[in-house]
Design a protein around this motif. Structure first.
Motif, PDB file in Angstrom:
ATOM      1  N   ALA A  67      -9.208 -50.451  34.040  1.00  0.00           N
ATOM      2  CA  ALA A  67      -9.848 -51.532  34.563  1.00  0.00           C
ATOM      3  C   ALA A  67     -10.626 -52.207  33.789  1.00  0.00           C
ATOM      4  O   ALA A  67     -10.469 -51.714  32.496  1.00  0.00           O
ATOM      5  CB  ALA A  67     -11.193 -50.403  35.228  1.00  0.00           C
ATOM      6  N   GLY A  68     -10.844 -53.908  33.416  1.00  0.00           N
ATOM      7  CA  GLY A  68     -10.997 -54.608  32.722  1.00  0.00           C
ATOM      8  C   GLY A  68     -10.183 -54.990  31.593  1.00  0.00           C
ATOM      9  O   GLY A  68     -10.201 -56.538  30.772  1.00  0.00           O
ATOM     10  N   ARG A  69      -8.853 -55.235  32.110  1.00  0.00           N
ATOM     11  CA  ARG A  69      -7.377 -55.605  32.005  1.00  0.00           C
ATOM     12  C   ARG A  69      -7.279 -56.688  32.524  1.00  0.00           C
ATOM     13  O   ARG A  69      -7.439 -57.466  31.537  1.00  0.00           O
ATOM     14  CB  ARG A  69      -6.282 -54.288  32.534  1.00  0.00           C
ATOM     15  CG  ARG A  69      -4.150 -55.439  32.130  1.00  0.00           C
ATOM     16  CD  ARG A  69      -4.092 -54.696  31.033  1.00  0.00           C
ATOM     17  NE  ARG A  69      -2.653 -55.247  30.942  1.00  0.00           N
ATOM     18  CZ  ARG A  69      -2.369 -55.794  30.094  1.00  0.00           C
ATOM     19  NH1 ARG A  69      -3.172 -56.148  28.584  1.00  0.00           N
ATOM     20  NH2 ARG A  69      -1.071 -57.003  29.487  1.00  0.00           N
ATOM     21  N   LEU A  70      -7.219 -56.888  33.347  1.00  0.00           N
ATOM     22  CA  LEU A  70      -7.893 -58.680  33.987  1.00  0.00           C
ATOM     23  C   LEU A  70      -9.056 -59.635  33.364  1.00  0.00           C
ATOM     24  O   LEU A  70      -8.432 -60.447  32.515  1.00  0.00           O
ATOM     25  CB  LEU A  70      -7.784 -58.593  35.567  1.00  0.00           C
ATOM     26  CG  LEU A  70      -7.835 -59.795  36.151  1.00  0.00           C
ATOM     27  CD1 LEU A  70      -6.525 -60.723  36.119  1.00  0.00           C
ATOM     28  CD2 LEU A  70      -7.170 -59.691  37.928  1.00  0.00           C
ATOM     29  N   ARG A  71      -9.590 -58.832  33.224  1.00  0.00           N
ATOM     30  CA  ARG A  71     -11.143 -59.371  32.614  1.00  0.00           C
ATOM     31  C   ARG A  71     -10.427 -59.665  30.570  1.00  0.00           C
ATOM     32  O   ARG A  71     -10.905 -60.880  30.823  1.00  0.00           O
ATOM     33  CB  ARG A  71     -12.024 -58.916  32.415  1.00  0.00           C
ATOM     34  CG  ARG A  71     -13.314 -59.689  32.528  1.00  0.00           C
ATOM     35  CD  ARG A  71     -14.570 -58.538  32.598  1.00  0.00           C
ATOM     36  NE  ARG A  71     -14.275 -57.383  32.822  1.00  0.00           N
ATOM     37  CZ  ARG A  71     -14.548 -56.349  33.908  1.00  0.00           C
ATOM     38  NH1 ARG A  71     -14.159 -56.991  35.405  1.00  0.00           N
ATOM     39  NH2 ARG A  71     -14.347 -55.483  34.141  1.00  0.00           N
ATOM     40  N   ALA A  72      -9.830 -58.787  30.390  1.00  0.00           N
ATOM     41  CA  ALA A  72      -9.140 -59.156  28.545  1.00  0.00           C
ATOM     42  C   ALA A  72      -7.843 -60.362  29.233  1.00  0.00           C
ATOM     43  O   ALA A  72      -7.883 -61.081  27.193  1.00  0.00           O
ATOM     44  CB  ALA A  72      -9.049 -57.934  28.554  1.00  0.00           C
ATOM     45  N   LEU A  73      -7.578 -60.716  29.890  1.00  0.00           N
ATOM     46  CA  LEU A  73      -6.403 -61.684  30.034  1.00  0.00           C
ATOM     47  C   LEU A  73      -6.894 -62.956  30.171  1.00  0.00           C
ATOM     48  O   LEU A  73      -7.831 -63.678  30.649  1.00  0.00           O
ATOM     49  CB  LEU A  73      -5.568 -61.555  31.032  1.00  0.00           C
ATOM     50  CG  LEU A  73      -4.152 -60.008  31.021  1.00  0.00           C
ATOM     51  CD1 LEU A  73      -3.379 -59.827  32.284  1.00  0.00           C
ATOM     52  CD2 LEU A  73      -3.645 -59.848  29.659  1.00  0.00           C
ATOM     53  N   PRO A  74      -6.274 -63.827  28.968  1.00  0.00           N
ATOM     54  CA  PRO A  74      -6.539 -64.931  29.180  1.00  0.00           C
ATOM     55  C   PRO A  74      -6.343 -65.263  30.824  1.00  0.00           C
ATOM     56  O   PRO A  74      -5.055 -65.318  31.419  1.00  0.00           O
ATOM     57  CB  PRO A  74      -5.862 -66.121  28.500  1.00  0.00           C
ATOM     58  CG  PRO A  74      -4.960 -64.797  27.796  1.00  0.00           C
ATOM     59  CD  PRO A  74      -5.478 -63.357  28.473  1.00  0.00           C
ATOM     60  N   HIS A  75      -6.556 -66.777  31.489  1.00  0.00           N
ATOM     61  CA  HIS A  75      -6.166 -67.577  32.549  1.00  0.00           C
ATOM     62  C   HIS A  75      -5.049 -68.766  31.809  1.00  0.00           C
ATOM     63  O   HIS A  75      -5.612 -69.364  32.132  1.00  0.00           O
ATOM     64  CB  HIS A  75      -6.991 -68.419  33.546  1.00  0.00           C
ATOM     65  CG  HIS A  75      -6.729 -68.144  34.824  1.00  0.00           C
ATOM     66  ND1 HIS A  75      -7.485 -68.571  35.271  1.00  0.00           N
ATOM     67  CD2 HIS A  75      -5.630 -68.367  35.487  1.00  0.00           C
ATOM     68  CE1 HIS A  75      -7.737 -68.249  36.822  1.00  0.00           C
ATOM     69  NE2 HIS A  75      -6.402 -68.323  36.954  1.00  0.00           N
ATOM     70  N   PRO A  76      -3.886 -68.289  31.829  1.00  0.00           N
ATOM     71  CA  PRO A  76      -2.958 -68.689  31.371  1.00  0.00           C
ATOM     72  C   PRO A  76      -2.096 -70.139  32.451  1.00  0.00           C
ATOM     73  O   PRO A  76      -2.896 -70.524  32.513  1.00  0.00           O
ATOM     74  CB  PRO A  76      -2.032 -67.964  31.373  1.00  0.00           C
ATOM     75  CG  PRO A  76      -2.024 -67.007  32.200  1.00  0.00           C
ATOM     76  CD  PRO A  76      -3.238 -66.935  32.461  1.00  0.00           C
ATOM     77  N   GLU A  77      -2.418 -70.742  31.598  1.00  0.00           N
ATOM     78  CA  GLU A  77      -1.489 -72.564  32.514  1.00  0.00           C
ATOM     79  C   GLU A  77       0.116 -72.182  32.090  1.00  0.00           C
ATOM     80  O   GLU A  77       0.286 -71.445  31.296  1.00  0.00           O
ATOM     81  CB  GLU A  77      -1.785 -73.409  31.221  1.00  0.00           C
ATOM     82  CG  GLU A  77      -3.364 -73.616  31.887  1.00  0.00           C
ATOM     83  CD  GLU A  77      -3.281 -75.014  31.722  1.00  0.00           C
ATOM     84  OE1 GLU A  77      -2.707 -75.788  30.864  1.00  0.00           O
ATOM     85  OE2 GLU A  77      -5.046 -75.373  31.206  1.00  0.00           O
TER      86      GLU A  77
END
Length: 195
Positions: A11-21
């Motif tokens: 939990a928290g992994r997606l939230r911690a990742l940048p939203h890349p282009e």
């Protein structure tokens, strides 16, 4: 009962990742949706093909702006990650994302559509391949699926060409305006070797 199996993705992994282009062939990109994409989303919800296969609600511009904001919130809540498919520097001509995320179980489902302005550019296969790579390598999922009506051969071709083999048919799985549709189920595992 205490679950002794650790989560596949903490939990928290997606939230911690940048939203890349991501850059794609043909001067196309995957990028986060933005307020200037509202007209594209409104148009998509009125497009007959998108409406037939994806069943979106008709949206006013204000509702489309709320939907884009909700996609950002769903990412923070680790429920989905949604990208615009667009020409570099241009408005969205499509959508791709991963939803129905089960981080503990390590799975999610890729979804996609293209407006008429995005069709014929051969963008959805590389977009699907790129999103799958991100889902496995960066997010850490184990299994990613794609489902579509068996009456939608274009979607089937995208899934197959992007390396998602057909696993089977789910009977009467989704209600469309013209009745219940059987759905193909395609899937890839992180451990699959790209062909």
């Amino acid at each position: 009962m205490i679950n002794s199996i650790p989560p596949v993705v903490p939990a928290g992994r997606l939230r911690a990742l940048p939203h890349p282009e991501f850059e794609l062939p043909g001067a196309m990109v995957l990028r986060p949706w933005a307020a200037h994409d509202v007209p594209s989303l409104v148009e998509a919800c009125r497009d007959p093909d998108i409406r037939h296969w994806n069943r979106p609600d008709l949206l006013s511009p204000a509702e489309a702006e709320e939907r884009i904001a909700r996609w950002s919130a769903r990412r923070q809540d680790e429920e989905a990650a949604i990208w615009a498919v667009a020409p570099a520097g241009g408005p969205a001509v499509g959508l791709i994302g991963i939803s129905d995320l089960d981080l503990a179980g390590g799975s999610g489902e890729i979804l996609y559509w293209l407006l008429p302005a995005g069709r014929g550019r051969r963008v959805m296969v590389p977009a699907t391949e790129r999103l799958a790579r991100w889902a496995f390598e960066d997010l850490g999922l184990h299994r990613v699926i794609i489902t579509h009506s068996v009456a939608n051969p274009a979607s089937c071709a995208v899934a197959t060409k992007a390396g998602f083999p057909l696993e089977g048919t789910m009977r009467g799985a989704l209600l469309h305006a013209d009745g219940w549709h059987d759905e193909h189920l395609h899937a890839r595992l992180r451990t699959d070797t790209p062909e």
